[in-house]
Design a protein around this motif. Structure first.
Motif, short mmCIF file in Angstrom:
data_model
loop_
_atom_site.label_atom_id
_atom_site.label_comp_id
_atom_site.label_asym_id
_atom_site.label_seq_id
_atom_site.Cartn_x
_atom_site.Cartn_y
_atom_site.Cartn_z
N ARG A 88 -9.67 6.60 2.06
CA ARG A 88 -8.90 7.29 1.03
C ARG A 88 -7.42 7.43 1.38
N GLY A 89 -7.02 6.98 2.57
CA GLY A 89 -5.62 7.06 2.98
C GLY A 89 -4.85 5.83 2.56
N LYS A 90 -3.55 5.83 2.88
CA LYS A 90 -2.70 4.71 2.51
C LYS A 90 -1.64 4.49 3.58
N VAL A 91 -1.43 3.21 3.92
CA VAL A 91 -0.36 2.79 4.83
C VAL A 91 0.66 2.02 4.01
N PHE A 92 1.92 2.35 4.20
CA PHE A 92 3.01 1.61 3.59
C PHE A 92 3.70 0.87 4.74
N ALA A 93 3.60 -0.46 4.74
CA ALA A 93 4.12 -1.27 5.85
C ALA A 93 5.31 -2.09 5.36
N PHE A 94 6.43 -1.95 6.06
CA PHE A 94 7.68 -2.61 5.70
C PHE A 94 8.05 -3.67 6.72
N ASP A 95 8.60 -4.76 6.24
CA ASP A 95 9.25 -5.74 7.12
C ASP A 95 10.17 -6.60 6.26
N ILE A 96 11.26 -7.06 6.84
CA ILE A 96 12.22 -7.89 6.09
C ILE A 96 11.83 -9.35 6.08
#
Length: 188
Positions: free
Chosen positions: A46-54
């Motif tokens: 039920r959780g969420k990860v927001f993963a960023f990369d250019i």
């Protein structure tokens, strides 16, 4: 058995103590997806990860790892600078943020995180954190931009009021070849 954690392990230890199933977290530097995978496991179904990369290469590699572990649905992969993190998320909702600065392992060493963008991102993440949330920042000083990042982050983070955050610096002082250093910010 080693009793003392090295900076990378200590960052994971602190995040593991902070994040609960169902939480929302950020991997500010997805890289090859190892931290994204770690976080996806912690937040549960039920959780969420927001993963960023250019780099699209990094996003693609992370996507494949998540797919192989059947964790892709827990993660939103975002091909953008962590400097724009506030465009994607709401204030006061994030439990933890992980930064692993430098360059993409196995990638071009000329493409690195940049001190000014990293600082802007960290300050924006402070607004996104809920009380009790943490930001872990692993800094690599073995390249010129890494040295700049460390200097700027040390200075700016030392100016944060102790009434709002606790800021920690954790490093090995007897290691050769520029071992990683850890900065931690906990929102009070």
């Amino acid at each position: 058995m080693v009793a003392v954690n090295r900076p990378l392990d200590y960052a994971k230890h602190l995040v593991r103590k902070t994040v609960k199933p169902g939480d929302r977290v950020i991997d500010a530097t997805a890289g090859n997806g190892k931290d994204t995978l770690f976080l996806a496991d912690l937040v549960g179904e039920r959780g969420k990860v927001f993963a960023f990369d250019i780099q699209e290469e990094a996003i693609s590699t992370a996507r494949q790892k998540l797919y192989e572990e059947n964790l892709l649905e827990r993660v939103e992969l975002i091909c953008d600078s962590h400097e724009n993190i506030n465009c994607y998320l709401d204030r006061g909702k994030i439990s933890a943020v992980k930064f692993n600065l430098g360059y993409l392992p196995g990638g071009h060493h000329t493409i690195t995180t940049q001190a000014e963008a990293t600082l802007k991102s960290v300050l924006k993440c402070l607004e996104l954190l809920k009380k009790g949330g943490i930001i872990t920042i692993v800094v690599y000083t073995g390249h010129p931009e890494g040295k700049r990042e460390k200097k700027i982050l040390d200075h700016e983070l030392s100016l944060i009021s102790q009434d709002t955050c606790t800021v920690l610096s954790y490093r090995c002082i007897n290691q050769k070849n520029y071992p990683p250093e850890l900065l931690v910010v906990e929102k009070l």
